[in-house]
Structures are given as C-alpha cells and as structure tokens.
Design a protein around this motif. Structure first.
Motif, PDB file in Angstrom:
ATOM      1  N   HIS A  17       0.817  -1.228  -0.023  1.00  0.00           N
ATOM      2  CA  HIS A  17      -0.075  -0.225   0.002  1.00  0.00           C
ATOM      3  C   HIS A  17       1.035   1.330   0.039  1.00  0.00           C
ATOM      4  N   GLU A  18       2.102   1.250   0.856  1.00  0.00           N
ATOM      5  CA  GLU A  18       2.728   2.557   0.793  1.00  0.00           C
ATOM      6  C   GLU A  18       3.407   2.599  -0.358  1.00  0.00           C
ATOM      7  N   ARG A  19       3.994   1.616  -0.956  1.00  0.00           N
ATOM      8  CA  ARG A  19       4.704   1.775  -2.185  1.00  0.00           C
ATOM      9  C   ARG A  19       3.917   2.186  -3.215  1.00  0.00           C
ATOM     10  N   LYS A  21       1.744   4.139  -2.941  1.00  0.00           N
ATOM     11  CA  LYS A  21       1.564   5.657  -2.937  1.00  0.00           C
ATOM     12  C   LYS A  21       2.636   6.560  -3.047  1.00  0.00           C
ATOM     13  N   HIS A  23       5.464   6.215  -1.027  1.00  0.00           N
ATOM     14  CA  HIS A  23       6.185   6.481   0.285  1.00  0.00           C
ATOM     15  C   HIS A  23       7.260   5.449   0.396  1.00  0.00           C
ATOM     16  N   THR A  25       7.896   4.427   3.376  1.00  0.00           N
ATOM     17  CA  THR A  25       7.584   4.082   4.998  1.00  0.00           C
ATOM     18  C   THR A  25       8.434   3.021   5.490  1.00  0.00           C
ATOM     19  N   GLN A  26       8.332   2.060   4.650  1.00  0.00           N
ATOM     20  CA  GLN A  26       8.855   0.532   5.088  1.00  0.00           C
ATOM     21  C   GLN A  26      10.356   0.665   5.431  1.00  0.00           C
ATOM     22  N   LYS A 130       5.870  13.370   0.309  1.00  0.00           N
ATOM     23  CA  LYS A 130       5.735  12.265   0.502  1.00  0.00           C
ATOM     24  C   LYS A 130       6.956  11.627   1.629  1.00  0.00           C
ATOM     25  N   SER A 134       6.107   9.803   4.810  1.00  0.00           N
ATOM     26  CA  SER A 134       6.802   8.446   5.028  1.00  0.00           C
ATOM     27  C   SER A 134       7.256   8.304   6.427  1.00  0.00           C
ATOM     28  N   VAL A 137       4.493   8.480   9.346  1.00  0.00           N
ATOM     29  CA  VAL A 137       3.769   7.140   9.623  1.00  0.00           C
ATOM     30  C   VAL A 137       4.559   5.921  10.031  1.00  0.00           C
TER      31      VAL A 137
END
Length: 450
Positions: A17-19, A21, A23, A25-26, A130, A134, A137
């Motif tokens: 989901h984040e990728r 978008k 982002h 995040t991971q 972004k 990221s 979150v």
C-alpha cells in the motif's frame, strides 16, 4: 498479535500500500526499529548528521531559507552541534502564512495540502511531501509496536477530522476493511450514538483503540453510567493524542476498557513528536525531530525546566519546518528511560486542551467540530468560540480585509447546523483575542456542562 492475518497485513499488504502511494515508509520503519536502541550519544550524532544534510538541502533548494542563510552568513556544512541551530530565528504560523510560496522547495514533488486543528486559535494551511508523510507513518508504527500490536490488528478509531471523515471513498473503505480499522465519529457524541459506539466496540473486540482523550474518556464514563461492561474484550492499549491527557481521563479509560493508555504528542504541522512507551516515558522521535525547550527570553531551558517546545522536522525538505514554535509548553527529562531506548524523553507536556460543546438537543460534540468551520478561512487570523448557554454561542474573530457578509452568513449557518437551528450565533470582531489570566490561549470556552 492475532493469528496469521496481522503478519500478512503488516508484512505484505501495508508495505505494498505504501509503495503504491510512492512512500518510503517501510525502509524508514526498518531504520527506526534499529536506531531506537542506540545510546543517547549515538542518537545525537545521528541527529547532527541529518540536521547538517537537511539544512544544506533547504539552503540550496528553498528560496526562503536560501535568502535567510545568505543574510545571516549561515553555513550548514559548518554546523558542529545542535546548539548551532540557535543561530537561526524561530518561525511560527505568521511567518509560514506570509511565505507559503517561498517555503516550497524548487523541483518539489506533489505536495499535499493540510490544515492545523486551530488549537492556538490561529489556523494554518501548509504542505507536506511524501518524505515527511513516510517518516511520520513509520514513527507512529514503531510506537504502536511497543505495545504488542501492529497494523492489521483490529482497531477502533474515535476521531473527527474532516480529512478522515470525508475520504470514505471505495478505496478507503476497502483499505480500512483489509487493515481491520473502523472509524467512529468523535464529533457526534450524542447519547444514542455513544450507545451505538459501545455496541460496535463490543462486537468488534478490537486489540486497540485510538482517539482523542476527551472523547474516549467521555465514552468510558457513558459505559459506566449505562452499566455496559467493556473490560472483557481483550483490548490491549488505548492510544490517545491531539489533546492534553489529564489524569482523570487516563483513569476512566483504563478502568472501563481494562487496558493501559499510551499518550502521544504531536500535531499535523509539527509531526509525530513523542510517543509513550510501556515504561511510561514520552520518547521523542529523535531520528527525525529536534526538540528545543526555550525560556520566554528565547534562551535554551535546562533539562527539568519548562519552556515553549520548538521543533525542527528533518523530513520536511520540500516545505521545511525549522525551529517551529508549537505554542505548547513542556519539560525535557533529566533521566533516560528504563526501557533501554536511547530516545530522549519529554517529562511533561502542558497547554493543550479541547472543550466539548453541547448542542441545543443535548448532543455532546468535540470542540473541533466548530473549529473546523473557521480554521480554513484564509482571512481569519485568530478566533475564540464561547458557548454561553445551549441557546447562545459567541464567535470572536480577528479577521482580515477579505472578510465579507457572505462568509459571516456561512459561519452562522454552519454553526447552527451543528448546534441547532434555534441557537443564536453572535459574531464579534475584535482587534485581538485576549489571553486567559494564566497567559494561555483557549480556542473553545464552554460554560455548558456535557
């Protein structure tokens, strides 16, 4: 964590989901999971390195800071320690509003428009890239995992921002369903709705709650008054943020829902600043955020001494927040936390509170339900809402030259939609909003008990 589903969501669906978008995040989350266990000295060295890189980038790419650094003769590459940051002036909402275009980095990607909640009575429109999203979150997820829960565990969110409540399109509904998150509107705390909220929580049996402390404590008191047991659901933690958490609120929530309360401190503009660990400490997300505590004369306060919290967010290169005055008062701890994390600790947060408003029919609403009417009107510089009685509410406004009869009519209409059509809404134009005797600014004052 519940069975195989939570690892599927947190390890596969959420990163995907984040990728999608755009982002990171991971990757940020993995770094934060490791760095939290570094020593305070190692984390400070990391802060200085990131601060130097951040200031060099905005001095090159952001017109406002390029001109400021040239005027001051400030060389980011020469920064040797966090104390050197004090060579730069602080910035507040007024500076950001006056320089919104010049605060955008040259070549910045798409920026999302956000608003503050108006907790100081001075709403602000600003922009996030972004990278900032990221990092915020990832920091929130790290703190969530401190309590043995993760993305994908069942969650009830008692919230009220129009951003959250207005985005229930099909994609959002599907995502919330997959992530097992259910949203209940904190702006609609009528007796009937609170009965329904308790029923929904009992049926869902969430692993965690998330919401305003005032709303969750009101719901807890309602459950006690109704004789509805909520202590047998297996709720592991209640996360609260956006307001000051009072001791009696914590006690009500913990007693009724039979779970610990994890406090969080932050804001849309300043970011997720600090999160409480199970040992009770509010840890600053030091990898991304530099927190200063300043005395009234602008000098640095010592650990254990109260002062205004001033924040530099190191992931805001596309629309920078540098030495941003939060308006909140806090205290840095002298001691590290017993949990073993090297992250610095906020010993105390002061100065945030949100009153409830009572509609003419008795419905109890979060004060932000009225604040959101005013906060995005560009010509409103300051405001205060005073509920004198269920039938009379005063709106005190410091407005610019673009204020009009049409805006005034719209404000009255929207207030009556929330409070009741029979309610008198008096709009008073003032040159300035007076402070409380304590020196604090209150944006909602209700003389009606919920």
């Amino acid at each position: 964590m519940s069975g195989l589903y939570t690892p599927l969501v947190s390890g596969l669906l959420f990163p995907l989901h984040e990728r999608l978008k755009g982002h990171q995040t991971q990757a940020v989350f993995r770094r934060l999971e490791e760095s939290q266990w570094r020593s305070p000295g190692e984390l400070e060295a990391l802060q200085i390195e990131r601060l130097r890189e951040f200031l060099a980038a905005i001095g090159r790419d952001v017109p406002y800071f390029r001109d400021l650094f040239a005027e001051l003769g400030f060389d980011p590459q020469a920064l040797a320690g966090l104390d050197d940051l004090r060579r730069l002036p602080t910035m507040g909402k007024a500076e950001i509003r006056a320089n919104s275009d010049r605060l955008r980095a040259t070549g910045a990607g798409p920026l999302a428009r956000f608003n503050t909640g108006g907790s100081s009575g001075e709403p602000l429109v600003f922009y996030l890239g972004k990278q900032r999203i990221s990092h915020d979150v990832a920091a929130k997820r790290r703190a969530t995992r401190w309590w043995g829960v993760d993305i994908g565990d069942p969650e009830i969110v008692l919230w009220g921002s129009p951003i959250e409540l207005g985005a229930q399109d099909r994609l959002r509904v599907v995502r919330d369903s997959l992530f097992r998150t259910e949203l209940l509107p904190a702006f609609e705390m009528s007796l009937a709705n609170m009965d329904r909220f308790l029923e929904r929580i009992r049926r869902r049996r969430p692993a965690m709650l998330f919401g305003y402390p005032s709303s969750l404590s009101l719901l807890a008191r309602h459950a006690r008054q109704r004789g509805v047991a909520m202590d047998d659901l297996g709720i592991r933690v209640a996360f609260v943020t956006s307001e000051r958490l009072y001791d009696e609120q914590r006690a009500d929530i913990e007693a009724v829902f039979a779970c610990p309360v994890a406090n969080g401190y932050g804001a849309r503009d300043a970011g997720f600043i600090a999160h409480q660990c199970p040992q009770g400490s509010l840890h600053i997300s030091a990898e991304d955020i530099v927190v200063e505590v300043l005395r009234p004369d602008g000098q640095a306060a010592a650990a254990g001494e109260s002062g205004e919290l001033v924040v530099t967010h190191l992931a805001t290169g596309e629309f920078p927040f540098v030495r941003y005055r939060t308006g909140d008062v806090g205290v840095l701890s002298r001691e590290p936390c017993a949990c073993g994390r090297g992250l610095p600790v906020l010993a105390e947060i002061q100065g945030r509170s949100t009153d409830f408003i009572v509609a003419a029919d008795g419905t109890v609403m979060h004060g932000l339900a009225l604040i959101y009417v005013l906060r995005d009107i560009d010509c409103v510089d300051e405001f205060r809402i005073v509920q004198e009685s269920p039938q009379l509410t005063r709106v005190q406004v410091v407005a610019g030259p673009n204020w009009s009869d049409a805006i005034e009519h719209s404000v009255r209409q929207q207030f009556r939609q929330r409070l009741g059509e029979s309610v008198e809404v008096v709009i008073e134009h003032l040159p300035a909003i007076p402070l409380e005797p304590s020196g604090k600014r209150r944006y909602v004052v209700s003389h009606v008990s919920p």
